[in-house]
Scaffold this active site. Structure first.
Site, mmCIF file in Angstrom:
data_model
loop_
_atom_site.group_PDB
_atom_site.id
_atom_site.type_symbol
_atom_site.label_atom_id
_atom_site.label_comp_id
_atom_site.label_asym_id
_atom_site.label_seq_id
_atom_site.Cartn_x
_atom_site.Cartn_y
_atom_site.Cartn_z
ATOM 1 N N ARG A 39 0.820 -1.216 0.000
ATOM 2 C CA ARG A 39 0.000 0.000 0.000
ATOM 3 C C ARG A 39 0.850 1.260 0.000
ATOM 4 O O ARG A 39 0.426 2.320 -0.468
ATOM 5 C CB ARG A 39 -0.947 -0.033 1.215
ATOM 6 N N TYR A 96 -16.695 20.423 -10.445
ATOM 7 C CA TYR A 96 -17.244 19.101 -10.763
ATOM 8 C C TYR A 96 -18.307 18.736 -9.723
ATOM 9 O O TYR A 96 -18.043 18.815 -8.508
ATOM 10 C CB TYR A 96 -16.057 18.142 -10.721
ATOM 11 N N ASP A 146 -8.214 21.555 -9.492
ATOM 12 C CA ASP A 146 -8.550 20.357 -10.267
ATOM 13 C C ASP A 146 -8.102 20.628 -11.697
ATOM 14 O O ASP A 146 -8.751 21.366 -12.439
ATOM 15 C CB ASP A 146 -10.054 20.089 -10.176
ATOM 16 N N LYS A 196 -8.983 10.424 -17.083
ATOM 17 C CA LYS A 196 -9.227 11.152 -18.328
ATOM 18 C C LYS A 196 -7.996 11.107 -19.226
ATOM 19 O O LYS A 196 -7.692 10.081 -19.795
ATOM 20 C CB LYS A 196 -9.659 12.589 -18.008
HETATM 21 C C1 LIG Z 1 -13.985 12.959 -14.035
HETATM 22 C C2 LIG Z 1 -13.602 14.083 -13.185
HETATM 23 C C3 LIG Z 1 -13.316 13.899 -11.839
HETATM 24 C C4 LIG Z 1 -13.490 12.569 -11.149
HETATM 25 O O1 LIG Z 1 -12.686 11.572 -11.682
HETATM 26 P P1 LIG Z 1 -13.056 10.009 -11.526
HETATM 27 O O2 LIG Z 1 -11.818 9.325 -11.904
HETATM 28 O O3 LIG Z 1 -14.232 9.778 -12.433
HETATM 29 O O4 LIG Z 1 -13.438 9.790 -10.082
HETATM 30 C C5 LIG Z 1 -12.900 14.988 -11.123
HETATM 31 N N1 LIG Z 1 -12.775 16.208 -11.678
HETATM 32 C C6 LIG Z 1 -13.070 16.434 -12.963
HETATM 33 C C7 LIG Z 1 -12.902 17.791 -13.534
HETATM 34 C C8 LIG Z 1 -13.487 15.380 -13.763
HETATM 35 O O5 LIG Z 1 -13.792 15.607 -15.040
#
Ligand SMILES: *Cc1c(COP(=O)(O)O)cnc(C)c1O
Length: 396
Positions: free
Chosen positions: A61, A116, A188, A213
């Site tokens: 971990r 988000y 973010d 993403k």
């Molecule tokens: C998709 C997304 C998240 C969350 O990511 P996951 O891997 O789906 O939990 C957070 N912030 C933004 C801007 C996103 O597009």
């Protein structure tokens, strides 16, 4: 020395660092890629070593050769301000881990109104229950954010730009106001990635990414990263350890593989999305395109100043038309798939509506709104697909 060895001390351009960072050819017995280490137990040679937790790795971990390779590559991508990179099982987990690591009962948090939605749900749900108060602010507030700080304000969370409505906050202005009040800035950075937006160099203390993403890039992993500067890394690494946050080795490996091609993929997403955005802006069915890379966008000047590229995600506002016509258009599309997430090689489209969750600003786009992710298909095919869709929209 071989290409990719970590002893390589030449100052490297970012595209080169993406290819070479985190590769330890000797430890990998000559193989280009790191091994996928599935492991919990790490054996210690002597009881003395065990008692002292002495060893390169101590427990699955806490890190493996696979996670270390990814962390080294991400640190090279983030730049010299990055003191450490935490790995989480999703983007949502990266955000909640960062917030839980920094905040305590009685603290106040400022969050941009275009964040988000699951981030807002976390603040309104778990953080409220734990006694942390959240205030949402207009993403275009700039340095006027200073008036929102209370003595208890510990952190500001920004998304630049918001991943549905694409307002572009003035991040350096917000960061300097936050730092004047001793607050930490969390960004973010999923939309731009550190390749197009070096947020840690612009006053951000913690840069979070849904690596699900663009870093993954193939719509085949769930993954999150937390890049922290020297001020915040001790709290983040403690939070990761105490919360038990980690990710599976196959997803870590796929994140490394995605990073190797991030520069070429993002350059193509940028080119194709810009071309599609220009084309859409000329369509009679489209009232507005929400994409900071377009000169007509209200966030363009800030984007040009703070970003070196734009990714493949943007939104459009249609001229007023019945929802049933929009639905008929969406159902007619062949190349644009309908589904959540983005950042993979494929084009996507979804209808969205921010009305229900905005609290600091009013969402009044003036027509139905669609979010598009421009993938790596040929743009002429994508235009033809949407042109067919617009015919259906008009006929319905
Ligand atoms: C998709 C997304 C998240 C969350 O990511 P996951 O891997 O789906 O939990 C957070 N912030 C933004 C801007 C996103 O597009």
């Amino acid at each position: 020395m071989s290409a990719g060895d970590d002893e390589n001390t030449l100052p490297l351009k970012i595209e080169t660092a993406l290819v070479t960072a985190g590769r330890d050819t000797k430890a990998q017995k000559g193989f280009v890629n790191p091994p996928v280490v599935h492991g919990s137990t790490v054996l210690y040679p002597t009881v003395d070593d065990l008692r002292a937790h002495r060893g390169e790795f101590r427990y699955g971990r806490h890190g493996t050769p696979t996670t270390r390779a990814l962390q080294q590559a991400l640190m090279a991508l983030e730049g010299p301000q990055c003191a450490g990179v935490g790995i989480a099982q999703s983007g949502a987990a990266a955000i909640s881990t960062a917030l839980l690591s920094l905040l305590k009962s009685g603290d106040h948090l400022l969050v941009c109104d275009n964040a988000y939605q699951p981030t807002r749900n976390f603040c309104n749900g778990i953080l409220t229950r734990y006694g942390v108060e959240t205030t949402y602010f207009d993403p275009m507030i700039g340095s006027a954010i200073a008036s929102l700080f209370k003595p208890s304000t510990k952190a500001v969370l920004i998304e630049a730009p918001g991943s549905q409505s694409f307002e572009m906050p003035d991040l350096p202005a917000i960061a300097s106001a936050a730092h004047a009040h001793g607050a930490i800035v969390i960004d973010d950075n999923t939309w731009a990635t550190p390749l197009f937006h070096r947020s840690l160099e612009q006053g951000v203390d913690i840069s979070v990414q849904a690596a699900t993403k663009y870093i993954g890039g193939h719509s085949d992993i769930m993954f999150g990263t937390i890049s922290a500067n020297a001020r915040t890394w001790p709290a983040i690494s403690e939070g990761i350890r105490l919360l038990g946050v980690c990710a599976g080795p196959d997803d870590v490996f796929l994140a490394i593989r995605g990073l190797r091609t991030l520069a070429v993929r993002l350059a193509q997403h940028h080119r194709s999305a810009l071309e599609m955005a220009h084309w859409l802006a000329q369509r009679p069915e489209v009232a507005r395109v929400l994409y900071p890379a377009l000169e007509s966008d209200p966030g363009h000047a800030i984007w040009k100043r703070d970003f070196t590229g734009a990714s493949g995600l943007f939104s459009i506002v249609l001229n007023p038309v019945a929802q049933t016509s929009v639905d008929a258009m969406l159902d007619s599309l062949k190349l644009f798939g309908m589904g959540y997430s983005w950042g993979g090689f494929e084009s996507l489209i979804i209808p969205f509506d921010c009305t229900g969750y905005r609290t600091a600003t009013k969402w009044e786009p003036g027509g139905p709104t669609l979010r598009l992710h421009i993938g790596l298909e040929n743009v002429e095919d994508l235009k033809a697909d949407l042109a067919r869709g617009f015919e259906v929209l008009r006929a319905a």
